[in-house]
Design an enzyme around this catalytic site. Structure first.
Site, short mmCIF file in Angstrom:
data_model
loop_
_atom_site.label_atom_id
_atom_site.label_comp_id
_atom_site.label_asym_id
_atom_site.label_seq_id
_atom_site.Cartn_x
_atom_site.Cartn_y
_atom_site.Cartn_z
N LYS A 151 -11.26 83.11 -114.71
CA LYS A 151 -11.22 82.34 -115.97
C LYS A 151 -11.52 83.25 -117.16
CE LYS A 151 -9.73 78.61 -114.39
NZ LYS A 151 -8.41 78.10 -114.77
N SER A 175 -13.23 77.12 -118.38
CA SER A 175 -14.31 76.37 -117.73
C SER A 175 -15.65 76.83 -118.28
CB SER A 175 -14.26 76.64 -116.23
OG SER A 175 -15.45 76.27 -115.60
N THR A 224 -17.84 77.61 -116.54
CA THR A 224 -18.27 78.66 -115.62
C THR A 224 -18.28 80.03 -116.30
OG1 THR A 224 -18.00 79.43 -113.35
CG2 THR A 224 -15.98 79.24 -114.65
N ILE A 249 -6.30 66.92 -113.54
CA ILE A 249 -6.39 66.92 -115.01
C ILE A 249 -4.99 66.91 -115.62
CG2 ILE A 249 -7.32 68.13 -117.03
CD1 ILE A 249 -9.53 69.20 -115.11
N LYS A 295 -9.25 76.32 -107.98
CA LYS A 295 -10.47 75.93 -108.72
C LYS A 295 -11.72 75.71 -107.88
CE LYS A 295 -9.63 70.98 -108.60
NZ LYS A 295 -9.67 69.71 -109.30
N LEU A 337 -19.72 66.51 -107.07
CA LEU A 337 -20.60 65.35 -106.91
C LEU A 337 -19.87 64.00 -106.89
CD1 LEU A 337 -23.50 64.28 -106.76
CD2 LEU A 337 -23.50 64.21 -109.27
N GLY A 363 -1.48 67.65 -110.83
CA GLY A 363 -2.87 67.70 -110.36
C GLY A 363 -3.76 66.72 -111.12
N PHE A 420 -2.28 74.46 -116.30
CA PHE A 420 -3.32 73.97 -115.37
C PHE A 420 -3.20 74.63 -114.00
CE2 PHE A 420 -2.42 70.19 -118.07
CZ PHE A 420 -3.69 69.94 -118.55
N SER A 475 0.42 72.13 -104.15
CA SER A 475 -0.56 72.67 -103.20
C SER A 475 -1.86 71.89 -103.27
CB SER A 475 -0.82 74.15 -103.48
OG SER A 475 -1.33 74.32 -104.78
N TYR A 515 -13.92 83.02 -108.98
CA TYR A 515 -13.29 81.98 -109.79
C TYR A 515 -13.61 82.18 -111.27
CZ TYR A 515 -12.84 77.41 -112.02
OH TYR A 515 -12.54 76.41 -112.90
N1 UFG Z 1 -24.48 68.01 -106.19
C1 UFG Z 1 -25.24 67.39 -105.20
N2 UFG Z 1 -24.63 67.04 -104.04
C2 UFG Z 1 -23.30 67.25 -103.80
C3 UFG Z 1 -22.52 67.87 -104.83
C4 UFG Z 1 -23.14 68.23 -105.99
O1 UFG Z 1 -26.46 67.19 -105.36
O2 UFG Z 1 -22.82 66.91 -102.71
C5 UFG Z 1 -25.10 68.36 -107.48
C6 UFG Z 1 -25.07 69.84 -107.80
O3 UFG Z 1 -26.18 70.50 -107.23
C7 UFG Z 1 -25.08 69.81 -109.33
C8 UFG Z 1 -24.32 68.53 -109.69
O4 UFG Z 1 -24.36 67.73 -108.50
O5 UFG Z 1 -26.41 69.67 -109.80
C9 UFG Z 1 -22.87 68.77 -110.06
O6 UFG Z 1 -22.23 69.53 -109.03
P1 UFG Z 1 -20.63 69.71 -108.99
O7 UFG Z 1 -20.33 70.50 -107.74
O8 UFG Z 1 -19.96 68.40 -109.14
O9 UFG Z 1 -20.30 70.54 -110.29
P2 UFG Z 1 -20.83 71.98 -110.76
O10 UFG Z 1 -21.54 71.75 -112.05
O11 UFG Z 1 -21.56 72.70 -109.72
O12 UFG Z 1 -19.45 72.76 -110.92
C10 UFG Z 1 -18.54 72.43 -111.94
C11 UFG Z 1 -17.11 72.72 -111.52
C12 UFG Z 1 -16.89 74.20 -111.34
C13 UFG Z 1 -17.36 74.95 -112.55
C14 UFG Z 1 -18.80 74.59 -112.85
C15 UFG Z 1 -19.32 75.27 -114.09
O13 UFG Z 1 -16.83 72.10 -110.29
O14 UFG Z 1 -15.50 74.43 -111.22
O15 UFG Z 1 -18.89 73.17 -113.05
O16 UFG Z 1 -18.58 74.87 -115.16
F1 UFG Z 1 -17.30 76.28 -112.29
#
Ligand code: UFG
Length: 340
Positions: free
Chosen positions: A154, A126, A128, A14, A86, A201, A12, A82, A36, A150
């Site tokens: 964790k 995480s 999280t 990481i 997720k 993001l 995967g 890992f 998967s 999720y």
């Molecule tokens: N964001 C956008 N547009 C998008 C996707 C994300 O504006 O299309 C913003 C989100 O609102 C946030 C930032 O980008 O402000 C980061 O979002 P991510 O979805 O990339 O990451 P998160 O911080 O929400 O989530 C990550 C991991 C999760 C974990 C979480 C807390 O993906 O597995 O951190 O540790 F649970």
């Protein structure tokens, strides 16, 4: 003597970067994966980078007989786990699937380890586990709370390991709480490869950059951050991989357990990431501001001091490195080059 490490989920995102970090540090590494959420050609790509074939067992942590066979085939010194689901949103819809794999599969693994006298494990946790907190940057002794199935899995994993260490001092555990891993290997031969529309993001921006998606939706611009958009602690996946190598080193050298954040301690907003990615790919990337996403917090950043003290861990790579390596990876895929 060469130490042997098993990576569950080693094909995967990481896991594959950690594989390369361990091989570069002289470890003998074995991958267990059910593919998967990994591409079939990852082992070939890893072999191309290292110059040696990958030792691979294809199967599932939900299969105890398979696990017993893997442990019978090698003399492992440690395991990095890992292999887990997720996606936060999917976990809300399918909590039992998450509990089955992330908790049930994990217990199967620990039982197979115990039976084989392998009691050194690094666990993928995480940020999280900190829930919605206003404490920033977050220290490791912050209370844990869950806001999704999720996150529940964790926290459960961390608690299971704590019980194990308390019951049997022969165990030593490295619990690594990841913040936001992004970027790709400098070779551009491996990276993150989401099959559907990405939730996260940087993978989403990457698909806008290669023209597969029209524009980024920025979830809210009215947070209490410098430009109003969400702020996160992005960490280069190669730095994260280095953190795993240091964690295994520490477990094997000291036999002492540790629980540490893996982040940079610095935060970037959504618009800062978009700017850095636009610079990396050399074009302006379209976006629109849309309402906040349910469950998002304004700010999430790591207090990185403990990982520095305990493991000597320092994230070295910048946001520009993260975006440039991601772009090299996705644009290489676009050009269809270079296949192993
Ligand atoms: N964001 C956008 N547009 C998008 C996707 C994300 O504006 O299309 C913003 C989100 O609102 C946030 C930032 O980008 O402000 C980061 O979002 P991510 O979805 O990339 O990451 P998160 O911080 O929400 O989530 C990550 C991991 C999760 C974990 C979480 C807390 O993906 O597995 O951190 O540790 F649970």
């Amino acid at each position: 003597m060469t130490k042997t490490v098993l990576l569950t989920g080693g094909a995967g995102y990481i896991g594959s970067h950690t594989y390369l970090g361990l091989v570069a540090s002289g470890y003998d590494v074995v991958i267990l994966d059910n593919f998967s959420n990994a591409q079939e050609d990852v082992p070939l790509r890893l072999a191309r980078i290292t110059g040696s074939p990958v030792k691979l067992h294809r199967g599932d942590v939900l299969d105890p007989v398979f696990l017993t066979g893997v442990f019978a085939a090698h003399d492992f010194d440690a395991v990095i786990h890992f292999a887990a689901k997720k996606a936060v949103g999917e976990s809300v819809a399918k909590p039992l699937d998450y509990i089955q794999t992330n908790v049930g599969g994990f217990v199967n693994l620990l039982q197979a380890m115990d039976a084989a006298d392998v009691r050194r494990i690094v666990f993928s946790s995480s940020a999280t586990v900190y829930g919605d907190t206003l404490v920033q940057p977050i220290p490791e002794d912050h209370p844990r709370t869950y806001t999704s199935p999720y996150a529940y899995t964790k926290i459960s994993g961390e608690l299971i390991l704590e019980q194990l260490v308390a019951a049997d001092p022969r165990w030593a555990v490295g619990t690594l709480r990841y913040f936001n891993p992004v970027g790709a290997h400098y070779s551009a031969l491996i990276g993150e490869d989401p099959q559907d529309i990405p939730n996260n993001l940087v993978p989403y921006i990457a698909k806008v950059a290669i023209g597969e998606l029209p524009r980024l939706q920025v979830f809210g611009d009215d947070y209490d951050t410098p430009d109003g958009t969400g702020l996160r602690d992005y960490i280069h996946v190669e730095d994260l991989a280095d953190g795993h190598v240091l964690s295994v080193n520490a477990l094997l050298e000291t036999g002492q357990s540790h629980t540490v954040n893996l982040g940079t301690g610095e935060g970037s907003t959504v618009l800062e990431v978009l700017r850095a990615y636009s610079d990396a790919c050399g074009k302006e990337l379209p976006f629109e501001i849309v309402p906040r996403r349910d469950g998002d917090v304004a700010v999430l950043t790591a207090r990185p001091d403990l990982a520095r003290q305990v493991l000597g861990f320092n994230a070295k790579r910048t946001l520009d490195d993260m975006c440039q390596s991601s772009w090299a990876w996705v644009s290489g895929q676009l050009r269809n080059d270079p296949k192993p």
